[in-house]
Enzyme design. Structure first.
Site, PDB file in Angstrom:
ATOM      1  N   ASN A   1      15.648 -24.246 -19.316  1.00 59.64           N
ATOM      2  CA  ASN A   1      16.481 -23.292 -18.584  1.00 59.64           C
ATOM      3  C   ASN A   1      16.328 -21.950 -19.293  1.00 59.64           C
ATOM      4  OD1 ASN A   1      17.343 -25.567 -17.247  1.00 59.64           O
ATOM      5  ND2 ASN A   1      19.474 -25.449 -17.942  1.00 59.64           N
TER       6      ASN A   1
ATOM      7  N   GLU B   1      21.476 -28.544 -21.201  1.00 65.22           N
ATOM      8  CA  GLU B   1      21.837 -27.575 -22.230  1.00 65.22           C
ATOM      9  C   GLU B   1      22.812 -28.113 -23.270  1.00 65.22           C
ATOM     10  OE1 GLU B   1      23.013 -23.880 -20.442  1.00 65.22           O
ATOM     11  OE2 GLU B   1      21.158 -23.690 -19.311  1.00 65.22           O
TER      12      GLU B   1
ATOM     13  N   HIS C   1      26.192 -32.553 -17.014  1.00 64.23           N
ATOM     14  CA  HIS C   1      26.197 -31.085 -16.993  1.00 64.23           C
ATOM     15  C   HIS C   1      27.606 -30.626 -17.382  1.00 64.23           C
ATOM     16  CE1 HIS C   1      23.885 -27.480 -15.179  1.00 64.23           C
ATOM     17  NE2 HIS C   1      24.979 -26.964 -15.729  1.00 64.23           N
TER      18      HIS C   1
ATOM     19  N   GLU D   1      15.875 -24.208 -14.657  1.00 68.16           N
ATOM     20  CA  GLU D   1      16.790 -23.150 -14.203  1.00 68.16           C
ATOM     21  C   GLU D   1      16.191 -21.796 -14.540  1.00 68.16           C
ATOM     22  OE1 GLU D   1      20.871 -23.187 -15.643  1.00 68.16           O
ATOM     23  OE2 GLU D   1      21.051 -25.331 -15.250  1.00 68.16           O
TER      24      GLU D   1
ATOM     25  N   ARG E   1      17.728 -30.148  -7.679  1.00 70.18           N
ATOM     26  CA  ARG E   1      18.298 -30.662  -8.921  1.00 70.18           C
ATOM     27  C   ARG E   1      19.824 -30.552  -8.849  1.00 70.18           C
ATOM     28  NH1 ARG E   1      19.105 -27.556 -14.410  1.00 70.18           N
ATOM     29  NH2 ARG E   1      20.244 -29.231 -15.392  1.00 70.18           N
TER      30      ARG E   1
ATOM     31  N   TYR F   1      16.855 -17.587 -19.077  1.00 72.74           N
ATOM     32  CA  TYR F   1      17.480 -16.482 -18.358  1.00 72.74           C
ATOM     33  C   TYR F   1      17.140 -15.092 -18.857  1.00 72.74           C
ATOM     34  CZ  TYR F   1      20.224 -19.767 -15.647  1.00 72.74           C
ATOM     35  OH  TYR F   1      20.589 -20.754 -14.776  1.00 72.74           O
TER      36      TYR F   1
HETATM   37  C1  GAL Z   1      23.237 -22.220 -17.428  1.00 71.15           C
HETATM   38  C2  GAL Z   1      24.013 -23.392 -16.900  1.00 71.15           C
HETATM   39  C3  GAL Z   1      24.426 -23.270 -15.481  1.00 71.15           C
HETATM   40  C4  GAL Z   1      24.810 -21.861 -15.054  1.00 71.15           C
HETATM   41  C5  GAL Z   1      23.823 -20.833 -15.597  1.00 71.15           C
HETATM   42  C6  GAL Z   1      24.197 -19.394 -15.367  1.00 71.15           C
HETATM   43  O1  GAL Z   1      23.458 -22.094 -18.789  1.00 71.15           O
HETATM   44  O2  GAL Z   1      23.278 -24.590 -17.033  1.00 71.15           O
HETATM   45  O3  GAL Z   1      25.452 -24.196 -15.265  1.00 71.15           O
HETATM   46  O4  GAL Z   1      26.101 -21.578 -15.334  1.00 71.15           O
HETATM   47  O5  GAL Z   1      23.633 -21.001 -16.966  1.00 71.15           O
HETATM   48  O6  GAL Z   1      25.157 -18.968 -16.285  1.00 71.15           O
END
Ligand code: GAL
Length: 458
Positions: free
Chosen positions: A293, A165, A119, A366, A75, A295
């Protein structure tokens, strides 16, 4: 070993401004990130993406490394101002050629390209002349740019992501001002969000009307962290639900249901724009799959006083609009971004999406973590990253076992890159980049991921 379905998509992600460098090469126009990074104080040590990993010049080497890892899908994002230097009108042939070469190189290596149209690196001219995402005509310009991309690349790229995002572009770009274009406001984010949703829907409309014969799929990549109620109290449960609706429902409800979550309308009143009946029709159903995405995880509680400063500065959105107090458990492991490692939150997030949006196909577009790492005797050890990936993939596997249609996983990131306002201080990559020499080295996590893909499981 926990095996994944045969057709599970194993991928890795990057974005243009974070890896390409070559910021003014071959006719590329400036983007808002080229200019934002030149303002003193906006990024760590004043760092910029002018050179970065120089992927623009080294893409063949990078595709060879992807092949070595064995990833099945890659991607990447297209830099709008590389393809259209002012964001509209004239097309830059050399920009088209670059992405065309990259796509061919991927296909030759047996890697499926996933293209993201936006992006965050908006053409500067659109910001100066048309007010960027708060301008009235931006969705028309985006649809025209998308048309150019589908025309040139759609014969070979069958997986599209319109926006990456939109929450971040709206909140950090127009609300908190941490990201380009660096504006601060408590109403502009909702307009910037609204125009991004319309831009997405118009681009999808072009794709479906003009390019259906290409036979691809199209969606958007929304970010959301999990919000776990701090206690069992009805207030905290409601606060967590509210936080998720302000975070993910803001963008996903319109594309699935045709309108914003009711709680946003109640709390934001006139600051939240309205869709016309025609726009609702256009927006509703405008994704073929759910791109997520993800985290980290935080506890959510009903705010007792003013929302905390820490929450306001974290991934919380405009907290005063939500009355949610966020916190983390001090015992949770944290990455160098200070983000908590809480893999169970990933599964709960997938469950929430599955239930709210009617069992859609989901791709984790992501997931990843930053850790300090460096080369020692030609090797890069990064055990924290391996633990993170393993634990999150285990939860993904559980989710699939529960019947959730998780179809693929993209590690963030393929390679170390420019981490926006934090510059080069945070390393997310499977591939280590030495920024002095631009030499690439596979990290231990890349070898580990290669083995997972080869054996198709964790
Ligand atoms: C996401 C973003 C990425 C990268 C990642 C880690 O929000 O799409 O570009 O920066 O976080 O911070």
């Amino acid at each position: 070993m926990k095996k994944f379905p045969e057709d599970f998509v194993w991928g890795a992600s990057t974005s243009a401004y974070q890896i390409e460098g070559a910021y003014n090469a071959d006719g590329k126009g400036p983007s808002i990130w080229d200019v934002f990074t030149s303002i003193p104080g906006k990024t760590n040590n004043g760092e910029t993406g002018q050179v970065s990993g120089s992927h623009y010049h080294k893409f063949k080497e990078d595709v060879a490394l992807m092949k070595e890892i064995g990833i099945k899908a890659y991607r990447f994002s297209i830099s709008w101002s590389r393809v259209m230097p002012t964001g509209k009108g004239e097309v830059n042939k050399k920009g088209i050629q670059f992405y065309s070469n990259l796509i061919d190189e991927l296909l030759d290596a047996g890697i499926t390209p996933w293209g993201t149209l936006f992006h965050w690196d908006l053409p500067l001219a659109l910001q100066l002349e048309n007010d960027g995402w708060i301008g009235a005509d931006i969705s028309d310009y985006f649809a025209a740019y998308a048309d150019v991309c589908f025309e040139h690349f759609g014969g070979r790229v069958k997986n599209w992501i319109t926006l990456n995002e939109p929450w971040v572009a709206a909140i950090l770009g127009y609300g908190l001002g941490h990201f380009a274009p660096g504006r601060t406001s408590n109403s502009e984010p909702y307009l910037a969000g609204h125009n991004q949703i319309l831009a997405h829907a118009r681009a999808v409309d072009v794709y479906r009307k003009k390019y259906a014969h290409q036979g691809g799929q199209i969606g958007m990549a929304n970010n959301c962290d999990w919000r776990e109620p701090l206690t069992d109290s009805p207030q905290d449960k409601a606060a967590a639900q509210r936080a998720l609706e302000f975070f993910l429902g803001w963008f996903a409800d319109p594309v699935y249901f045709g309108d914003y979550p009711a709680v946003m309308r109640e709390r934001l009143g006139e600051r939240l724009p309205e869709f016309t009946p025609e726009e609702k029709e256009l927006v509703k159903g405008s994704v073929d799959y759910f791109g997520l995405n993800h985290y980290t995880t935080m506890y959510a509680a009903e705010a007792t006083g003013a929302a905390s400063k820490q929450a306001a500065e974290s991934n919380a959105g405009l907290t005063e609009d939500q009355d949610v107090e966020l916190s983390v458990d001090e015992n949770w492991k944290r990455t160098t971004m200070n983000w908590a490692v809480a893999p169970w939150g990933c599964r709960k997030m997938l469950e929430w999406i599955d239930e709210r949006y009617g069992h859609p196909e989901i791709y984790l577009t992501e997931n990843g973590s930053s850790w300090d790492d460096w080369k020692v005797n030609g090797k890069v050890a990064d055990p924290g990253r391996i633990d993170f990936y393993r634990s999150y993939l285990e939860e993904c596997h559980k989710a699939i076992g529960q019947g959730i249609k998780l179809k693929g996983y993209f590690a963030w990131s393929l390679m170390d890159n420019f981490e926006w306002a934090l510059g080069y201080s945070k390393r997310f990559g499977l591939i280590h980049i030495d920024y002095q020499t631009l030499e690439r080295t596979l990290k231990d996590s890349a070898y580990w991921y290669a083995e997972v893909i080869r054996q198709n499981g964790v």
